[in-house]
Design a protein around this motif. Sequence first.
Motif, mmCIF file in Angstrom:
data_model
loop_
_atom_site.group_PDB
_atom_site.id
_atom_site.type_symbol
_atom_site.label_atom_id
_atom_site.label_comp_id
_atom_site.label_asym_id
_atom_site.label_seq_id
_atom_site.Cartn_x
_atom_site.Cartn_y
_atom_site.Cartn_z
ATOM 1 N N THR A 64 43.372 46.025 20.152
ATOM 2 C CA THR A 64 42.211 45.438 19.492
ATOM 3 C C THR A 64 41.967 44.095 20.161
ATOM 4 O OG1 THR A 64 43.636 44.394 17.843
ATOM 5 C CG2 THR A 64 42.687 46.537 17.268
ATOM 6 N N ASN A 65 40.770 43.579 19.999
ATOM 7 C CA ASN A 65 40.468 42.233 20.492
ATOM 8 C C ASN A 65 40.249 41.349 19.288
ATOM 9 O OD1 ASN A 65 40.499 42.610 23.329
ATOM 10 N ND2 ASN A 65 38.577 43.702 23.178
ATOM 11 N N PRO A 66 41.199 40.472 19.014
ATOM 12 C CA PRO A 66 42.427 40.162 19.740
ATOM 13 C C PRO A 66 43.522 41.200 19.458
ATOM 14 C CG PRO A 66 42.299 38.752 17.825
ATOM 15 C CD PRO A 66 41.024 39.566 17.851
ATOM 16 N N PRO A 67 44.591 41.223 20.276
ATOM 17 C CA PRO A 67 45.639 42.240 20.154
ATOM 18 C C PRO A 67 46.662 41.952 19.055
ATOM 19 C CG PRO A 67 46.127 40.803 21.986
ATOM 20 C CD PRO A 67 44.784 40.372 21.453
ATOM 21 N N LYS A 68 46.181 41.821 17.833
ATOM 22 C CA LYS A 68 47.050 41.402 16.721
ATOM 23 C C LYS A 68 48.057 42.468 16.306
ATOM 24 C CE LYS A 68 43.372 42.517 13.489
ATOM 25 N NZ LYS A 68 42.401 41.974 12.563
ATOM 26 N N TYR A 69 47.838 43.737 16.643
ATOM 27 C CA TYR A 69 48.791 44.793 16.289
ATOM 28 C C TYR A 69 49.797 45.059 17.420
ATOM 29 C CZ TYR A 69 45.213 45.556 12.802
ATOM 30 O OH TYR A 69 44.305 45.375 11.796
ATOM 31 N N LEU A 70 49.389 44.784 18.630
ATOM 32 C CA LEU A 70 50.211 45.079 19.797
ATOM 33 C C LEU A 70 51.219 43.980 20.111
ATOM 34 C CD1 LEU A 70 50.706 47.089 22.060
ATOM 35 C CD2 LEU A 70 48.849 46.016 23.335
ATOM 36 N N THR A 71 50.814 42.739 20.022
ATOM 37 C CA THR A 71 51.720 41.648 20.426
ATOM 38 C C THR A 71 52.995 41.557 19.578
ATOM 39 O OG1 THR A 71 50.308 40.061 19.254
ATOM 40 C CG2 THR A 71 50.016 40.248 21.635
ATOM 41 N N PRO A 72 52.985 41.857 18.279
ATOM 42 C CA PRO A 72 54.260 41.836 17.558
ATOM 43 C C PRO A 72 55.270 42.847 18.105
ATOM 44 C CG PRO A 72 52.456 41.777 15.994
ATOM 45 C CD PRO A 72 51.859 42.052 17.348
ATOM 46 N N ILE A 73 54.784 43.978 18.598
ATOM 47 C CA ILE A 73 55.674 44.968 19.207
ATOM 48 C C ILE A 73 56.240 44.418 20.513
ATOM 49 C CG2 ILE A 73 55.772 47.277 20.253
ATOM 50 C CD1 ILE A 73 53.505 48.037 18.219
ATOM 51 N N LEU A 74 55.391 43.805 21.316
ATOM 52 C CA LEU A 74 55.831 43.252 22.598
ATOM 53 C C LEU A 74 56.829 42.117 22.417
ATOM 54 C CD1 LEU A 74 52.411 43.208 24.474
ATOM 55 C CD2 LEU A 74 54.251 44.900 24.667
ATOM 56 N N LYS A 75 56.711 41.385 21.327
ATOM 57 C CA LYS A 75 57.642 40.284 21.058
ATOM 58 C C LYS A 75 59.058 40.775 20.756
ATOM 59 C CE LYS A 75 54.415 36.835 19.258
ATOM 60 N NZ LYS A 75 54.063 36.065 18.044
ATOM 61 N N LYS A 76 59.203 42.050 20.422
ATOM 62 C CA LYS A 76 60.527 42.611 20.118
ATOM 63 C C LYS A 76 61.333 42.917 21.384
ATOM 64 C CE LYS A 76 59.904 42.898 15.643
ATOM 65 N NZ LYS A 76 60.625 42.053 14.734
ATOM 66 N N ARG A 101 48.258 28.073 20.034
ATOM 67 C CA ARG A 101 49.522 27.434 19.644
ATOM 68 C C ARG A 101 50.279 28.343 18.679
ATOM 69 N NH1 ARG A 101 51.472 22.446 19.983
ATOM 70 N NH2 ARG A 101 49.501 21.520 20.578
ATOM 71 N N GLY A 102 51.551 28.588 19.005
ATOM 72 C CA GLY A 102 52.366 29.456 18.179
ATOM 73 C C GLY A 102 52.140 30.940 18.412
ATOM 74 N N GLY A 103 51.309 31.275 19.388
ATOM 75 C CA GLY A 103 50.973 32.675 19.665
ATOM 76 C C GLY A 103 51.907 33.339 20.663
ATOM 77 N N PHE A 104 51.399 34.376 21.289
ATOM 78 C CA PHE A 104 52.192 35.215 22.173
ATOM 79 C C PHE A 104 52.786 34.441 23.350
ATOM 80 C CE2 PHE A 104 52.355 38.548 25.578
ATOM 81 C CZ PHE A 104 53.365 39.300 25.030
ATOM 82 N N VAL A 105 51.995 33.612 24.001
ATOM 83 C CA VAL A 105 52.493 32.848 25.143
ATOM 84 C C VAL A 105 53.545 31.830 24.691
ATOM 85 C CG1 VAL A 105 51.870 31.223 26.970
ATOM 86 C CG2 VAL A 105 50.400 33.205 26.514
#
Length: 109
Positions: A64-76, A101-105
């Motif tokens: 999705t834009n933004p990738p709010k469902y995908l990035t939590p998986i990638l953070k694992k 700030r506080g996001g994926f990067v």
Amino acid sequence: VNVLVVTDIHSWVAGHRRHEPQMNADYGDVLSFHERLSTICASQQKDLFFVMNGDFMHGTGLTTNPPKYLTPILKKMPWDAINIGNHELYANSTIDFISKRGGFVDFWD
């Protein structure tokens, strides 16, 4: 030096069971492979770098834009380095979301 690279997943985090069964591997499989390879490398006193080479966007409903469902998986995943691919740069909302700030990067900083 050993490098394990994951590239161009395009949000297919659950594998390609239906579409390309010969290429079916999900992030659980990748993580398991990384853990086993890490153990082997450690026993041989060798380095292993785990790299996500970008293009994690576009491909399934998780994108999705933004990738709010995908990035939590990638953070694992225990990445050592992350590269942003061209698919992450197509929408300003994605760029803003992953770089806020506080996001994926920041998570990987």
